[in-house]
Scaffold this motif. Structure first.
Motif, PDB file in Angstrom:
ATOM      1  N   ALA A 314      54.471  71.288 104.037  1.00  0.00           N
ATOM      2  CA  ALA A 314      53.337  71.444 104.947  1.00  0.00           C
ATOM      3  C   ALA A 314      52.895  70.097 105.505  1.00  0.00           C
ATOM      4  CB  ALA A 314      52.185  72.126 104.216  1.00  0.00           C
ATOM      5  N   ARG A 315      52.921  69.075 104.668  1.00  0.00           N
ATOM      6  CA  ARG A 315      52.506  67.732 105.117  1.00  0.00           C
ATOM      7  C   ARG A 315      53.429  67.210 106.212  1.00  0.00           C
ATOM      8  NH1 ARG A 315      52.260  62.076 103.895  1.00  0.00           N
ATOM      9  NH2 ARG A 315      50.136  61.392 103.361  1.00  0.00           N
ATOM     10  N   ASP A 316      54.729  67.438 106.041  1.00  0.00           N
ATOM     11  CA  ASP A 316      55.672  67.029 107.085  1.00  0.00           C
ATOM     12  C   ASP A 316      55.418  67.794 108.377  1.00  0.00           C
ATOM     13  OD1 ASP A 316      56.892  65.235 105.386  1.00  0.00           O
ATOM     14  OD2 ASP A 316      58.550  66.577 104.858  1.00  0.00           O
ATOM     15  N   PRO A 321      47.374  62.848 107.170  1.00  0.00           N
ATOM     16  CA  PRO A 321      45.911  62.939 107.050  1.00  0.00           C
ATOM     17  C   PRO A 321      45.382  64.362 107.101  1.00  0.00           C
ATOM     18  CG  PRO A 321      46.514  61.119 108.488  1.00  0.00           C
ATOM     19  CD  PRO A 321      47.777  61.871 108.208  1.00  0.00           C
ATOM     20  N   ALA A 322      45.936  65.195 107.984  1.00  0.00           N
ATOM     21  CA  ALA A 322      45.444  66.570 108.097  1.00  0.00           C
ATOM     22  C   ALA A 322      45.710  67.348 106.806  1.00  0.00           C
ATOM     23  CB  ALA A 322      46.101  67.268 109.284  1.00  0.00           C
ATOM     24  N   MET A 323      46.916  67.210 106.257  1.00  0.00           N
ATOM     25  CA  MET A 323      47.230  67.968 105.046  1.00  0.00           C
ATOM     26  C   MET A 323      46.494  67.406 103.843  1.00  0.00           C
ATOM     27  SD  MET A 323      48.716  70.643 104.114  1.00  0.00           S
ATOM     28  CE  MET A 323      48.867  71.429 102.515  1.00  0.00           C
ATOM     29  N   ASP A 362      49.644  77.521 111.196  1.00  0.00           N
ATOM     30  CA  ASP A 362      50.948  78.159 111.085  1.00  0.00           C
ATOM     31  C   ASP A 362      51.909  77.281 110.286  1.00  0.00           C
ATOM     32  OD1 ASP A 362      52.746  80.381 111.924  1.00  0.00           O
ATOM     33  OD2 ASP A 362      53.837  78.734 112.876  1.00  0.00           O
ATOM     34  N   GLY A 363      51.805  75.944 110.427  1.00  0.00           N
ATOM     35  CA  GLY A 363      52.653  75.037 109.660  1.00  0.00           C
ATOM     36  C   GLY A 363      52.406  75.153 108.168  1.00  0.00           C
ATOM     37  N   ILE A 364      51.125  75.250 107.777  1.00  0.00           N
ATOM     38  CA  ILE A 364      50.800  75.417 106.356  1.00  0.00           C
ATOM     39  C   ILE A 364      51.274  76.779 105.863  1.00  0.00           C
ATOM     40  CG2 ILE A 364      48.937  75.485 104.670  1.00  0.00           C
ATOM     41  CD1 ILE A 364      47.312  73.680 106.513  1.00  0.00           C
TER      42      ILE A 364
END
Length: 742
Positions: A314-316, A321-323, A362-364
């Motif tokens: 998810a971080r990638d 910073p957001a994750m 959606d990425g998470i």
């Protein structure tokens, strides 16, 4: 709205430090004393910064000796916020990091100028290295991410000892250390060890000092962030390795942000290589939750890699910073019994509350459901709270006033066709909002009162037990805990009552919110009440009094009263709020099944609120003892295998022994006694299954929780015995922590 306010509270609430923590040296931290110094560090470690491999020429520990390669691997960095000691020398004490000697060995340097430039064979090098990485990470969390997270156990920077894993062996008087590192929840400090013993005997003599590895430093700091954002209630060790996974996540992200390794390098997915750990950040590949996590052999450091790996995906996808921000804010909604999938749900809901874009959400979600198998979904709505006022402060959805005359606080949940009593649970964590640290364990309130269309729980007793200044985090679960609702934050206030309410020792069958008169809590035929003394440590002894009243629920008339005097000693300093117990004779409660029991107590001038508990269960015959076993305090399977003994029998007694094992159908065994008066029968024990697991002192213990009681058919009458609750040890599995437990 409930989620937003809870997130704000979890991240912005600052607790006052406990006054009982003392420091060996008074530290000066006036603004005019602070300076930006400089020093040498490994950033993040000597292998990553040079793209070298352990064993390359010069890149070995060699018993803490320096080498030209390791000397060249150092980086000169600024050290902001340095303060001065009482002698006017600069030291590694700043607003975000604080070097302190916890043990007999002091490697925290003091310099006349703010210059801390050492080679790695100098013990002070590790002190500088840890200061730099802790300071940078704490500034990132608090200033870049905008989350006010810091230790609640004390004021100032994160306290660490670069060579603090040392202990004197009482057998030979030698000082020993270990190649390891740990964050201590009890005082919020970080201790590092290693092979460079500095006058001590090491378990791995040629292991690098762990404080030399910046990724180990960040891993341990990750434990601290997890502890502080949950205000002392991070997930317990045995719960799927979530805590270890949090530490690995922040260490892996820290390494990834340095950009030293490329995706094709094996080290790209490894953490803490210099310290010899090699924790994987792609461990999720080819594995599935929960099977591979649960089957990790009770080893949290292995199971935690699934959490860190999934979140690195998810971080990638959405950026560091957001994750990182969603991770910390989501963890604030978790408690001591949180599983990995529940934590994933919390992180996703935190991202929604932080107004992340649809692409970020959606990425998470893809990381959690496609790369991994957490199966996150939308949370059910929160429980409805009755009788409580809306919260007045940030982070409080509801306010519960403990000084109210006759409060009645309830939580209710709409029922579904598939709901069954044992599958619908209300889960609560309580954490302190004041300087005294007493975090109650999560309580599962199952088997609720099922009324038409909804399930209802009475929160009033629990709120009074938690006491003023605490916060209840409340959610409910369905489908055997697989579906968890949106949480609520209930803040408890009150000035009249400075002590929490008295309560009964919990049982897995009833809990602490009711009195089961069919069960003797202990073998002496009494019911045990638990009280807490949260007065300040060091206060003098004080006389106390417990007051009990039996009240008719219809007329509200008092039917019976009982008083017990005691004296409570509070002279021993410490942070732990002592819990003590008073046993009440069964005759003062047993005959009043169906009535209400009111409890209160005082210690000196401090008083508790009046807590009301329903009295339930059939009254046992006063002439019958409970079933007896070889050991009822802490039995193991071997002791229970001898079976139960029923005493004081009469000829012709028809005895039915009941075994109620948590998670199984009841088992009933029958025998007829034909011996002389006053004799006994023995019943063989059934096969016991594991239904409770806990970790303590480097071992995982598996228990079977059960209740036994018997009925006697005697001369046309049926007599009921008191019951006996047992927690039988089935298995003990040692957990190895050497070199696998930073």
């Amino acid at each position: 709205m409930a989620i937003k306010t809870l997130l704000a509270a979890a991240c912005l609430l600052a607790l006052s430090p406990p006054a009982a923590i003392a420091e060996p040296l008074v530290q000066h931290q006036r603004a005019e004393d602070q300076a930006t110094g400089r020093g040498y560090v490994f950033d993040p470690d000597p292998l990553s910064s040079t793209r070298a491999h352990y064993g390359d020429p010069g890149y070995v520990n060699n018993h803490d000796q320096d080498s030209p390669q390791l000397k060249a691997a150092r980086v000169q960095v600024p050290l902001p916020g340095l303060g001065k000691d009482i002698n006017g020398k600069y030291q590694l004490v700043g607003p975000w990091a604080h070097c302190v000697a916890i043990t007999d060995y002091d490697s925290c340097p003091h310099e006349t100028a703010p210059v801390f430039e050492y080679t790695r064979d100098n013990p002070a090098f590790e002190a500088v290295n840890a200061y730099f990485h802790i300071d940078r990470m704490m500034r990132y969390v608090n200033q870049t991410l905008g989350l006010a997270i810091h230790p609640f156990q004390y004021a100032g920077g994160v306290r660490y000892d670069p060579h603090g894993l040392r202990v004197v062996d009482p057998k030979d008087g030698k000082t020993r250390t270990e190649a390891n590192a740990r964050y201590a929840r009890e005082d919020g400090r970080i201790q590092f060890g290693g092979g460079s013993a500095h006058g001590a005997v090491s378990d791995e003599p040629d292991s690098p000092d762990f404080a030399e590895d910046g990724l180990v430093v960040i891993h341990e700091l990750g434990h601290g962030l997890h502890d502080w954002v949950t205000h002392g209630a991070p997930a317990d060790y045995e719960y799927e390795g979530l805590g270890e996974g949090v530490g690995d996540y922040f260490a892996a992200g820290y390494a990834r942000d340095h950009g030293r390794w490329r995706p094709g390098d094996p080290e790209y997915h490894q953490v803490a290589v210099w310290a010899g750990e090699k924790r994987a950040s792609n461990w999720h590949i080819g594995r599935h939750y929960p099977a591979d996590v649960v089957n990790a052999g009770n080893e949290a450091h292995i199971a935690g890699q699934y959490w860190s790996s999934c979140n690195m995906v998810a971080r990638d996808a959405i950026g560091g910073p957001a994750m990182d921000r969603a991770m910390l804010v989501g963890l604030a909604m978790t408690g001591r019994h949180t599983r990995q999938d529940q934590a994933a749900q919390a992180v996703l809901k935190a991202a929604e509350a932080l107004h992340y874009t649809a692409a970020q959400l959606d990425g998470i979600r893809r990381a959690y459901t496609e790369s991994c198998s957490y199966g996150v979904a939308g949370w059910p709505p929160p429980a409805k709270i009755g009788g409580a006022a809306p919260g007045r402060q940030t982070g409080c959805d509801y306010l519960l006033d403990l000084d109210a005359a006759d409060p009645q606080w309830t939580a209710s949940v709409p029922l579904q066709d598939s709901d069954a009593g044992q599958d619908l649970r209300l889960e609560l964590d309580w954490t302190p909002l004041s300087r005294l640290r007493l975090g109650g364990p999560a309580i599962e309130m199952a088997w609720p009162q099922l009324s038409p269309g909804k399930a209802s729980w009475d929160l009033t007793p629990l709120a009074k037990i938690a006491g003023a200044g605490r916060k209840l985090i409340l959610s409910y679960t369905r489908d055997d805990g697989r579906v968890r609702s949106q949480p609520l934050a209930l803040c408890l206030e009150g000035k009249t009552h400075s002590l929490p309410a008295a309560y009964f020792a919990a049982s897995p069958f009833v809990g602490r919110l009711a009195v089961d008169v069919g069960n003797y809590i202990n073998a002496s035929g009494t019911l045990r009440v638990q009280l807490e003394d949260n007065r300040l440590p060091g206060e003098p002894s004080a006389a106390g009094e417990l007051q009990l009243a039996i009240v008719d629920p219809q007329s509200r008339q008092t039917m019976h009263q009982y008083h017990a005097n005691f004296r409570q000693d509070r002279k021993v300093p410490g942070l732990t709020v002592p819990v003590f117990r008073i046993d009440i004779p069964y005759a003062d409660i047993g005959p009043y099944s169906g009535k209400l029991l009111q409890l209160s107590y005082r210690i000196g001038e401090a008083r508790s609120p009046v807590a009301t508990y329903p009295i339930i269960g059939r009254m046992a015959s006063p002439d019958l003892p409970p079933p007896t076993f070889a050991n009822i305090d802490h039995p193991d399977a071997g002791e229970i295998s001898a079976g139960a003994k029923i005493d004081r029998l009469q000829p012709g007694d028809e005895v039915a022994l009941h075994w109620e094992i948590v998670g199984q159908k009841p088992i009933v065994m029958t025998q007829t006694y034909s011996g002389p008066a006053g004799g006994q029968l023995r019943f063989a024990a059934p096969s016991l299954t594991k239904n409770h697991v806990t970790r303590w002192d480097r071992a995982v213990y598996a228990y079977s929780r059960l209740r036994t009681y018997y009925e006697i058919r005697r001369q046309g009458r049926t007599l009921l015995s008191p019951s006996q609750d047992l927690m039988v040890l089935i298995d003990r599995v040692p957990v190895t922590t050497s070199r696998q437990s930073p």
